[in-house]
Every structure is written in structure tokens, then in C-alpha cells.
Design a protein around this motif. Structure first.
Motif, mmCIF file in Angstrom:
data_model
loop_
_atom_site.group_PDB
_atom_site.id
_atom_site.type_symbol
_atom_site.label_atom_id
_atom_site.label_comp_id
_atom_site.label_asym_id
_atom_site.label_seq_id
_atom_site.Cartn_x
_atom_site.Cartn_y
_atom_site.Cartn_z
ATOM 1 N N UNK A 94 0.812 -1.219 0.000
ATOM 2 C CA UNK A 94 0.000 0.000 0.000
ATOM 3 C C UNK A 94 0.845 1.270 0.000
ATOM 4 N N UNK A 95 2.012 1.247 0.593
ATOM 5 C CA UNK A 95 2.855 2.451 0.639
ATOM 6 C C UNK A 95 3.408 2.823 -0.727
ATOM 7 N N UNK A 96 3.582 1.833 -1.611
ATOM 8 C CA UNK A 96 4.086 2.118 -2.961
ATOM 9 C C UNK A 96 3.686 0.993 -3.924
ATOM 10 N N UNK A 97 2.463 1.034 -4.442
ATOM 11 C CA UNK A 97 2.013 -0.017 -5.351
ATOM 12 C C UNK A 97 2.277 0.271 -6.826
ATOM 13 N N UNK A 98 2.842 1.433 -7.133
ATOM 14 C CA UNK A 98 3.007 1.812 -8.536
ATOM 15 C C UNK A 98 4.369 1.485 -9.110
ATOM 16 N N UNK A 99 5.434 1.745 -8.367
ATOM 17 C CA UNK A 99 6.777 1.626 -8.946
ATOM 18 C C UNK A 99 7.366 0.218 -8.966
ATOM 19 N N UNK A 100 6.964 -0.728 -8.111
ATOM 20 C CA UNK A 100 7.551 -2.072 -8.203
ATOM 21 C C UNK A 100 7.120 -2.789 -9.479
ATOM 22 N N UNK A 101 7.943 -3.730 -9.916
ATOM 23 C CA UNK A 101 7.506 -4.667 -10.950
ATOM 24 C C UNK A 101 6.592 -5.698 -10.289
ATOM 25 N N UNK A 102 5.788 -6.410 -11.066
ATOM 26 C CA UNK A 102 4.933 -7.436 -10.461
ATOM 27 C C UNK A 102 5.712 -8.495 -9.683
ATOM 28 N N UNK A 103 6.902 -8.840 -10.159
ATOM 29 C CA UNK A 103 7.715 -9.822 -9.439
ATOM 30 C C UNK A 103 8.179 -9.238 -8.109
ATOM 31 N N UNK A 104 8.604 -7.981 -8.121
ATOM 32 C CA UNK A 104 8.997 -7.344 -6.869
ATOM 33 C C UNK A 104 7.823 -7.271 -5.900
ATOM 34 N N UNK A 105 6.647 -6.938 -6.407
ATOM 35 C CA UNK A 105 5.461 -6.865 -5.552
ATOM 36 C C UNK A 105 5.173 -8.220 -4.919
ATOM 37 N N UNK A 106 5.327 -9.277 -5.687
ATOM 38 C CA UNK A 106 5.106 -10.621 -5.157
ATOM 39 C C UNK A 106 6.104 -10.942 -4.051
ATOM 40 N N UNK A 107 7.366 -10.567 -4.266
ATOM 41 C CA UNK A 107 8.396 -10.827 -3.259
ATOM 42 C C UNK A 107 8.171 -9.987 -2.004
ATOM 43 N N UNK A 108 7.737 -8.746 -2.188
ATOM 44 C CA UNK A 108 7.402 -7.919 -1.021
ATOM 45 C C UNK A 108 6.288 -8.582 -0.213
ATOM 46 N N UNK A 109 5.272 -9.055 -0.925
ATOM 47 C CA UNK A 109 4.167 -9.723 -0.253
ATOM 48 C C UNK A 109 4.611 -10.995 0.449
ATOM 49 N N UNK A 110 5.443 -11.769 -0.221
ATOM 50 C CA UNK A 110 5.967 -13.010 0.364
ATOM 51 C C UNK A 110 6.692 -12.723 1.677
ATOM 52 N N UNK A 111 7.532 -11.691 1.651
ATOM 53 C CA UNK A 111 8.261 -11.305 2.860
ATOM 54 C C UNK A 111 7.300 -10.858 3.959
ATOM 55 N N UNK A 112 6.276 -10.093 3.572
ATOM 56 C CA UNK A 112 5.292 -9.629 4.541
ATOM 57 C C UNK A 112 4.537 -10.793 5.166
ATOM 58 N N UNK A 113 4.232 -11.816 4.359
ATOM 59 C CA UNK A 113 3.544 -12.993 4.877
ATOM 60 C C UNK A 113 4.371 -13.736 5.915
ATOM 61 N N UNK A 114 5.661 -13.841 5.665
ATOM 62 C CA UNK A 114 6.561 -14.463 6.633
ATOM 63 C C UNK A 114 6.659 -13.597 7.887
ATOM 64 N N UNK A 115 6.770 -12.290 7.680
ATOM 65 C CA UNK A 115 6.921 -11.355 8.796
ATOM 66 C C UNK A 115 5.713 -11.371 9.722
ATOM 67 N N UNK A 116 4.512 -11.455 9.146
ATOM 68 C CA UNK A 116 3.321 -11.384 9.993
ATOM 69 C C UNK A 116 3.174 -12.613 10.873
ATOM 70 N N UNK A 117 3.570 -13.775 10.368
ATOM 71 C CA UNK A 117 3.526 -14.981 11.193
ATOM 72 C C UNK A 117 4.497 -14.845 12.363
ATOM 73 N N UNK A 118 5.704 -14.393 12.076
ATOM 74 C CA UNK A 118 6.699 -14.197 13.139
ATOM 75 C C UNK A 118 6.227 -13.169 14.158
ATOM 76 N N UNK A 119 5.598 -12.104 13.685
ATOM 77 C CA UNK A 119 5.131 -11.048 14.575
ATOM 78 C C UNK A 119 4.009 -11.533 15.484
ATOM 79 N N UNK A 120 3.054 -12.271 14.936
ATOM 80 C CA UNK A 120 1.949 -12.787 15.738
ATOM 81 C C UNK A 120 2.480 -13.688 16.854
ATOM 82 N N UNK A 121 3.420 -14.543 16.514
ATOM 83 C CA UNK A 121 4.004 -15.442 17.513
ATOM 84 C C UNK A 121 4.808 -14.661 18.555
ATOM 85 N N UNK A 122 5.522 -13.630 18.107
ATOM 86 C CA UNK A 122 6.337 -12.836 19.024
ATOM 87 C C UNK A 122 5.461 -12.037 19.999
#
Length: 417
Positions: A296-324
Motif C-alpha cells: 500500500x505504501x508504494x504499489x506503482x513503482x515495483x515490478x509485479x515480481x517485486x510486488x510478489x516478493x514484497x508480499x511473500x516477505x510480509x507474509x513471513x513477517x506477519x507470522x513471526x510477529x503474531x508469535x512474538x
């Protein structure tokens, strides 16, 4: 001819703004369904009441004072006259200089698009304090949050009235990873710290007890509604549609928003499988939402592959955060602080990866200002409410469920809780 082109683009951009606002309004239903699915059956009616009530409060408070604080322009008294003045000025400019393609639309459509963002921010607080907060205390906080706390930090960022620190650092947040999502999570965190955990959530020896939600199909429906509504959230933030460049930008924003959500879902699903040995649906749902918050902070400038990787990282991060957070005994029934707060910060900080105009220092500084203001102001308001009327329902009422004590009716009366 020039005026006809302007009028057509004005109408198209206004219509686009309104339709995107309607999509974001639909996210209110998503939050309601997600939260209702992730709490116990005995608290469902109260959660639904909170979500409808907060939306109404947000719309009213932003109309009466919030929009004025955020954009130095009252709408409650001026009504549509401000929009008519805008049109006349733009027509005069186009007649003199030619229409330059800037975004020009009805002021009423701008207000409508902005007000549903306010409601989204407040919805984040609802899930984090679920199952143990007094309903009317929550509504009292919603009045201050939507009428003053959020509009003030919005005025320093989107409103064009930056405090010197943010102005110097050139903070960038396209659609609100920090301004909306992290702000909502900051207010939620302040409330949760003063409120305390649900009874039975944590044992005397530090053990963490899972409290399953009552309706996972409902939570899944809520997630898909939010996923759909996010296209209006991010897509509408382009602010216009009526020319080729803008249309291409909208298409890219839609594409990247979807790609990041998918990446977030996959990242959370895989990590949950590694940690728990099974596919955890609640983590999967929060992973998709984390991907949406991150992009949401920058949905225009990434490539679709970069957006997917950002999302992938966020998905991993949220699981770790919930557990923490659980290990820290910060009880958040729906994972809102992790999804919108931790990942919201992540989304703000990764903007410079694809946007050369932003800097890491600027993003970090802007995020710090938002967090300090919203958390501190919220802590004060929650503290006053706690001292005056108390934040929590009684232990007996919590055991019986907030539905009966706060609303006097059960969502599932044919079932025994």
C-alpha cells in the motif's frame, strides 16, 4: 472544445473516485466478517455492533471536524459550494493555459474517498481489543480518533501541512501503509497495553493458550472482501483515470496489489507449515492481508515480481510477529497489530527499494512521527477513559460473553457457547 474535454475528464475522474470509495467502504463489511469469524461465538454481536457503529461515527466526526483538520477546508458548512468554486477556477485556467491533465474532481467525491479511509483506520482498532472492552468506551475513543488523532497526522502527510521534520525528509506513503494502517495499529497497541489480555489466554507459567474463532468460513469471506476492496484503496489513490498515463498507472497498481496479496498468502502458508506442520488457515488469511498492507505504501513503482516478493516477505513477517507478540503476552485476537502495524512499518520502509525519490531515513523518520503521535495521543485518551469509566467489562461478563452484557442479544441463539 477544451472545456468539453475538461468536463468529460472531470466527470470520469469524479466517477472513478466515487467507485473506488465505494469499494473501500465495502472493506467495512470485510473487517466485520473477519473479526466476527475470529472471535468466540459469544462475542459476535458486539463485534458487529462495533464495526457498524465505528463506521457511522467516523463518517460523522470526519464530516464535522476531521476533514477540516486534515485539509484546512471545512466541508460541513461549505457543502458543495467549494466543489463549484474548484470547477470554475479549473475551467478558467484551462481556457487561459490549456488543460494540463491534472486531477480535478468534485470536492464531495474527495471527501467521500477520504472518509472511508478514516473508517478503515478505526476498524483496525476494533479487532485488537475484542472480547473484553466495553462497547461505549470503544465508541468514545472512536470519536477522538476519527475526529482529531487521525486527521492531525494526516494533515502532516497527505494534507500538505508537514511538520518540519517530515517536510525535510520527503516522506512518501502512496495509499497509507503508515498513515492509515500503522496509525490504526498504534492506537490499538496503546489500548491493548492498558486493557490487558483476555481471561485464560496466558497461563501462570507463561504458557500460551489458543482461543479459536467461532466461524472460519466467515473470516475467509471477510478476507476476500478486504482483498477486493483494496483495489479501490490503492487504485483510487492514483486520484484519476481519465488519461492514458493515469489509466496505465491504475492498471499497474491493481496488478501489484493483487500480486503482493498472493505472495503474502503463500509466504504465511509456507512458514506456518514449517512451524506447525500443518496448513494454518488463520495465518494464511493474515498473510494475504499482510501482503496488501505492505504494497500500500508504494504499489506503482515495483515490478509485479517485486510486488510478489514484497508480499511473500510480509507474509513471513506477519507470522513471526503474531508469535512474538503472543510471547510478549500482548493479546490481539485477530492479529491486527501485526498485520497493520508491523507490516505497515515494513511497507513504509521498503518504498525506497523501487521509488528513487524516497530515502530510508525519510521513511523511518515519517513512520516514527506517525507512531509517536498516534500511540501517545491514544494512550492518553485510553488512560483517561480507564480512569473515569474503566476499559474492561467485568470478569463475569467476559465469561458469559460481551453479546449479552453489551448488546443483550446473541448472534447464534440456537447454539450453546
Amino acid at each position: 472544445m477544451q472545456n468539453q474535454i475538461f468536463e468529460l475528464q472531470y466527470a470520469l475522474d469524479t466517477f472513478y473516485f466515487l467507485m473506488c470509495g465505494a469499494l473501500v467502504m465495502w472493506m467495512a463489511a470485510g473487517f466485520a466478517m473477519l473479526e466476527a469469524g475470529l472471535v468466540r461465538a459469544k462475542n459476535t454481536t458486539e463485534i458487529l455492533t462495533k464495526n457498524v457503529g465505528l463506521f457511522a461515527i467516523a463518517c460523522t466526526m470526519y464530516l464535522m471536524c476531521g476533514y477540516h483538520f486534515m485539509y484546512d477546508g471545512g466541508f460541513f458548512l461549505s457543502g458543495i459550494s467549494g466543489g463549484e468554486t474548484l470547477v470554475k477556477d479549473a475551467l478558467a485556467a484551462s481556457a487561459t493555459n490549456g488543460f494540463d491533465g491534472d486531477a480535478v474532481y468534485s470536492q464531495a467525491s474527495d471527501f467521500f474517498f477520504q472518509v472511508v479511509f478514516v473508517a478503515t483506520c478505526m476498524s483496525i482498532v476494533s479487532g485488537a481489543v475484542a472480547e473484553r472492552m466495553k462497547l461505549w468506551v470503544f465508541f468514545a475513543f472512536a470519536v477522538v480518533m476519527t475526529g482529531f488523532i487521525y486527521p492531525m497526522e494526516g494533515s502532516w502527510t497527505w494534507g500538505g501541512n508537514p511538520v518540519p521534520f517530515i517536510g525535510e525528509l520527503n516522506f512518501s506513503d502512496f495509499a497509507g501503509s503508515g498513515i492509515v494502517h500503522m496509525a490504526g495499529a498504534s492506537a490499538a497497541l496503546a489500548g491493548v497495553l492498558l486493557l490487558g489480555a483476555r481471561k485464560g489466554k496466558y497461563g501462570k507459567n507463561g504458557e500460551i493458550r489458543a482461543i479459536p474463532g467461532a466461524n472460519l468460513p466467515l473470516a475467509t469471506l471477510g478476507t476476500f472482501i478486504l482483498w477486493m476492496g483494496w483495489f479501490g484503496f490503492n487504485g483510487g489513490s492514483v486520484l484519476k483515470l481519465g488519461d492514458i498515463n493515469s489509466a496505465n498507472s491504475v492498471a499497474m497498481v491493481f496488478l501489484n496489489t493483487n500480486a503482493s496479496a498472493a505472495g503474502g498468502a503463500i509466504g504465511a502458508l509456507l512458514l506456518a507449515r514449517i512451524i506447525f506442520g500443518k496448513a494454518d488457515l488463520t495465518m494464511l488469511l493474515n498473510g494475504a492481508l499482510a501482503g496488501l498492507v505492505a504494497i500500500t505504501a508504494e504499489p506503482l513503482t515495483p515490478t509485479p515480481v517485486q510486488a510478489t516478493l514484497f508480499g511473500l516477505t510480509a507474509g513471513v513477517l506477519v507470522v513471526c510477529s503474531i508469535l512474538a507478540l503472543d510471547k510478549m503476552k500482548i493479546d490481539d485476537p485477530v492479529g491486527a497489530i501485526s498485520v497493520h502495524g508491523v507490516v505497515g512499518l515494513f511497507g513504509v520502509l521498503i518504498v525506497p527499494v523501487t521509488n528513487a525519490d524516497a530515502t530510508f531515513l525519510g521513511q523511518l523518520g515519517g513512520a516514527a512521527v506517525i507512531f509517536v503521535w498516534v500511540f501517545s495521543a491514544s494512550l492518553i485518551v485510553w488512560g483517561i477513559l480507564k480512569a473515569v469509566v474503566g476499559l474492561r467489562i467485568s470478569e463475569e461478563e467476559e465469561y458469559e460473553g460481551a453479546d449479552l452484557s453489551e448488546c443483550g442479544q446473541e448472534a447464534y441463539p440456537e447454539f450453546v457457547n
